[in-house]
Design a protein around this motif. Structure first.
Motif, short mmCIF file in Angstrom:
data_model
loop_
_atom_site.label_atom_id
_atom_site.label_comp_id
_atom_site.label_asym_id
_atom_site.label_seq_id
_atom_site.Cartn_x
_atom_site.Cartn_y
_atom_site.Cartn_z
N ASP A 1 -37.78 8.42 -48.23
CA ASP A 1 -37.89 9.68 -47.72
C ASP A 1 -37.70 10.84 -48.66
OD1 ASP A 1 -38.60 9.07 -45.12
OD2 ASP A 1 -36.63 8.64 -44.61
N ASN B 1 -30.83 12.34 -46.92
CA ASN B 1 -30.89 11.22 -46.17
C ASN B 1 -29.72 10.55 -45.83
OD1 ASN B 1 -33.99 11.45 -45.82
ND2 ASN B 1 -33.63 11.39 -48.13
N ASN C 1 -36.91 16.42 -44.17
CA ASN C 1 -37.49 15.60 -44.87
C ASN C 1 -39.22 16.32 -45.06
OD1 ASN C 1 -36.62 12.55 -43.75
ND2 ASN C 1 -35.93 13.53 -45.54
#
Length: 99
Positions: A38, A45, A96
């Motif tokens: 991601d 993350n 994201n």
């Protein structure tokens, strides 16, 4: 133009890589970016962001316990780990998308 013909190619979609790609694109470069996972990198993350959300959540119990002498009548609420993890995941997905 060939599909793989870029003026600037970035390996890694963390904060630095995404920023470099955006600046290059804003200057007119044809930009490619690759990321195995991601966007947002380790910090977003699995590092800084989840750690800070968990640390912030951990402070609330003591704040409720300490509120009485300041005039607050607060019952210490029950903690739901699954809710915290779900909302952490929602925030990371939001970030994201920003990247």
């Amino acid at each position: 133009m060939d599909t793989f013909d870029f003026d600037f190619f970035v390996i890694g979609g963390g904060s630095g890589g995404v920023r470099a790609a955006r600046i290059a694109a804003s200057l007119g470069a044809t930009v490619g970016l690759c990321e195995a996972s991601d966007l947002g990198g380790t910090c977003v993350n699995v590092g800084c962001v989840p750690k800070k959300l968990f640390a912030y959540a951990a402070e609330f119990k003591s704040h409720f316990e300490d509120a009485g002498p300041f005039g607050w009548q607060a019952k210490v609420p029950d903690f739901d780990w699954a809710t915290l993890v779900r909302n952490k995941d929602i925030e990371i997905r939001r970030l994201n998308g920003v990247y």
